[in-house]
Design a protein around this motif. Structure first.
Motif, short mmCIF file in Angstrom:
data_model
loop_
_atom_site.label_atom_id
_atom_site.label_comp_id
_atom_site.label_asym_id
_atom_site.label_seq_id
_atom_site.Cartn_x
_atom_site.Cartn_y
_atom_site.Cartn_z
N THR A 6 8.40 0.44 -5.88
CA THR A 6 9.11 -0.06 -6.93
C THR A 6 8.59 0.50 -8.20
N ILE A 26 4.65 0.55 -8.09
CA ILE A 26 3.91 -0.30 -6.93
C ILE A 26 4.50 0.08 -5.77
N GLN A 27 3.42 0.07 -4.76
CA GLN A 27 3.74 0.51 -3.42
C GLN A 27 2.59 -0.52 -2.65
N ALA A 314 -0.54 -5.71 -7.44
CA ALA A 314 0.44 -5.91 -8.44
C ALA A 314 0.99 -7.42 -8.74
N LYS A 348 1.56 -9.40 -5.76
CA LYS A 348 1.33 -8.39 -4.68
C LYS A 348 2.54 -7.53 -4.52
N GLY A 349 3.37 -7.32 -5.64
CA GLY A 349 4.46 -6.61 -5.47
C GLY A 349 5.74 -7.22 -5.00
#
Length: 378
Positions: A6, A26-27, A314, A348-349
């Motif tokens: 992301t 973000i991963q 995230a 967390k994403g």
């Protein structure tokens, strides 16, 4: 790299000291890169990615909230989740719960007190609360073996502070890096007596270089800058608002000074006159510092929480720029929980709140441990 990638483009990222334009990558629930892209990047056909345009938003790290004892306990699952969702709507993505335990509780009984949080959609840390009479070597060592590093001591009189065998505790507390927090119990205790208790507590903690948190507002300055690393206190509850506003002015004029303070987003207020002085974005950074970064350091989970650095979780808040910079009166006090309401919240994403709708998953939160409350200054 595995997992969906992301990328949040054109983000106005708010840190504790500044607002900067960058992209966030973000991963696997973690921030892997924060840097603006200046060149076109070639992608492999098999790599899944999502791009989000955040040019209309400020991006903040999620807020952290320190909870009082039993504020979330003894609730049915649905009521518990609704309470957590109320926190999410205020931008809170991590909470530190205070769990009161009795001296008769063994390890399994202590851990059972955490069971309500198994339904939590948010990550959480734990602070154990015990009475001053239990603050002795064997009890503290037992709690340390169970993995707890935040211990709140309930005190009713200054004599209880003096009766603690501090000399036996100092080596254990320093070796295990345990943070002791003070909670003065009793609404009938006068302000003068509370101040005496605070001064006695701080003298013992500062002598042993024990990091402590005072859940009380002090009426006078009892420490100096040289040892303020070891002492934290909340801001936002001061009865004399002029003191609070004077501190804000001092902070804005000396932006990089050390301030060992933290705040709850629900209680932090700022006079709207600061907006007229062109300090809107600085107030936003100040909010991040007090309600996110410093609380994460207090709990010992920074920089995983309370930051937007590579490697951090995230946990992001999307705050509309037009709602932040407008819709307020210059003649009123601003409660930041009312003007900082995010329209989107990511944990967390994954988006767990968007435009008034919750998408959280029961049980997705995890117990944060180990905690390291000594690692960073405020």
């Amino acid at each position: 790299m595995d997992g969906l990638l992301t990328i949040i483009r054109n983000a106005s990222v708010v840190t504790q000291h500044a607002v900067k334009q960058t992209d966030i990558w973000i991963q696997n629930g973690k921030i892997v890169r924060t840097h603006p892209d200046t060149l076109r990047r070639e992608w492999s056909s098999g790599q899944a990615r999502v791009e989000i345009d955040a040019s209309d938003y400020y991006i903040l790290p999620g807020f952290l909230q320190v909870m009082k004892a039993h504020s979330l306990h003894y609730r049915p699952t649905q009521s518990y989740v609704q309470q957590i969702q109320m926190l999410v709507e205020q931008g809170i993505t991590t909470f530190i719960d205070t769990i009161k335990i009795g001296k008769w509780m063994d390890k399994s009984q202590c851990m059972y007190q955490l069971s309500p949080h198994y339904n939590s959609p948010l990550d959480y840390a734990v602070r154990i609360e015990i009475m001053a009479s239990e603050c002795h070597y064997d009890r503290i060592r037992q709690l340390i073996k169970q993995g707890f590093r935040l211990i709140q001591i309930v005190v009713c009189t200054v004599e209880e502070v003096h009766r603690i065998n501090w000399n036996s505790l100092y080596p254990l507390l320093l070796q295990e890096r345990v943070s002791l927090h003070l909670h003065i119990l009793g609404e009938t205790i006068s302000q003068e007596d509370r101040q005496i208790i605070i001064e006695a507590w701080l003298q013992y903690c500062h002598y042993g270089k024990i990091r402590t948190c005072i859940n009380e507002n002090q009426t006078k300055d009892v420490i100096n800058e040289a040892i303020s690393f070891y002492h934290l206190q909340p801001v936002g509850k001061l009865e004399e608002k002029q003191k609070e506003h004077g501190w804000i002015l001092k902070h804005l004029r000396n932006w990089y000074l050390h301030h060992s303070l933290y705040a709850s987003i629900k209680e932090l207020t700022v006079p709207s006159q600061f907006w007229a002085r062109g300090q809107a974005e600085r107030i936003l950074s100040l909010t991040v510092r007090l309600a996110s970064t410093n609380v994460a350091k207090l709990a010992g989970c920074y920089p995983v929480k309370g930051s937007l650095l590579p490697g951090a979780d995230a946990d992001l808040l999307f705050l509309k720029k037009d709602k932040w910079l407008t819709n307020h009166s210059i003649s009123t006090m601003l409660n930041l929980s009312e003007v900082c309401n995010p329209v989107r919240v990511m944990s967390k994403g994954v988006f767990i709140y968007q435009n008034g709708t919750h998408h959280s998953t029961i049980g997705a939160g995890k117990h944060l441990r180990p905690l390291r409350p000594y690692n960073y200054a405020m």
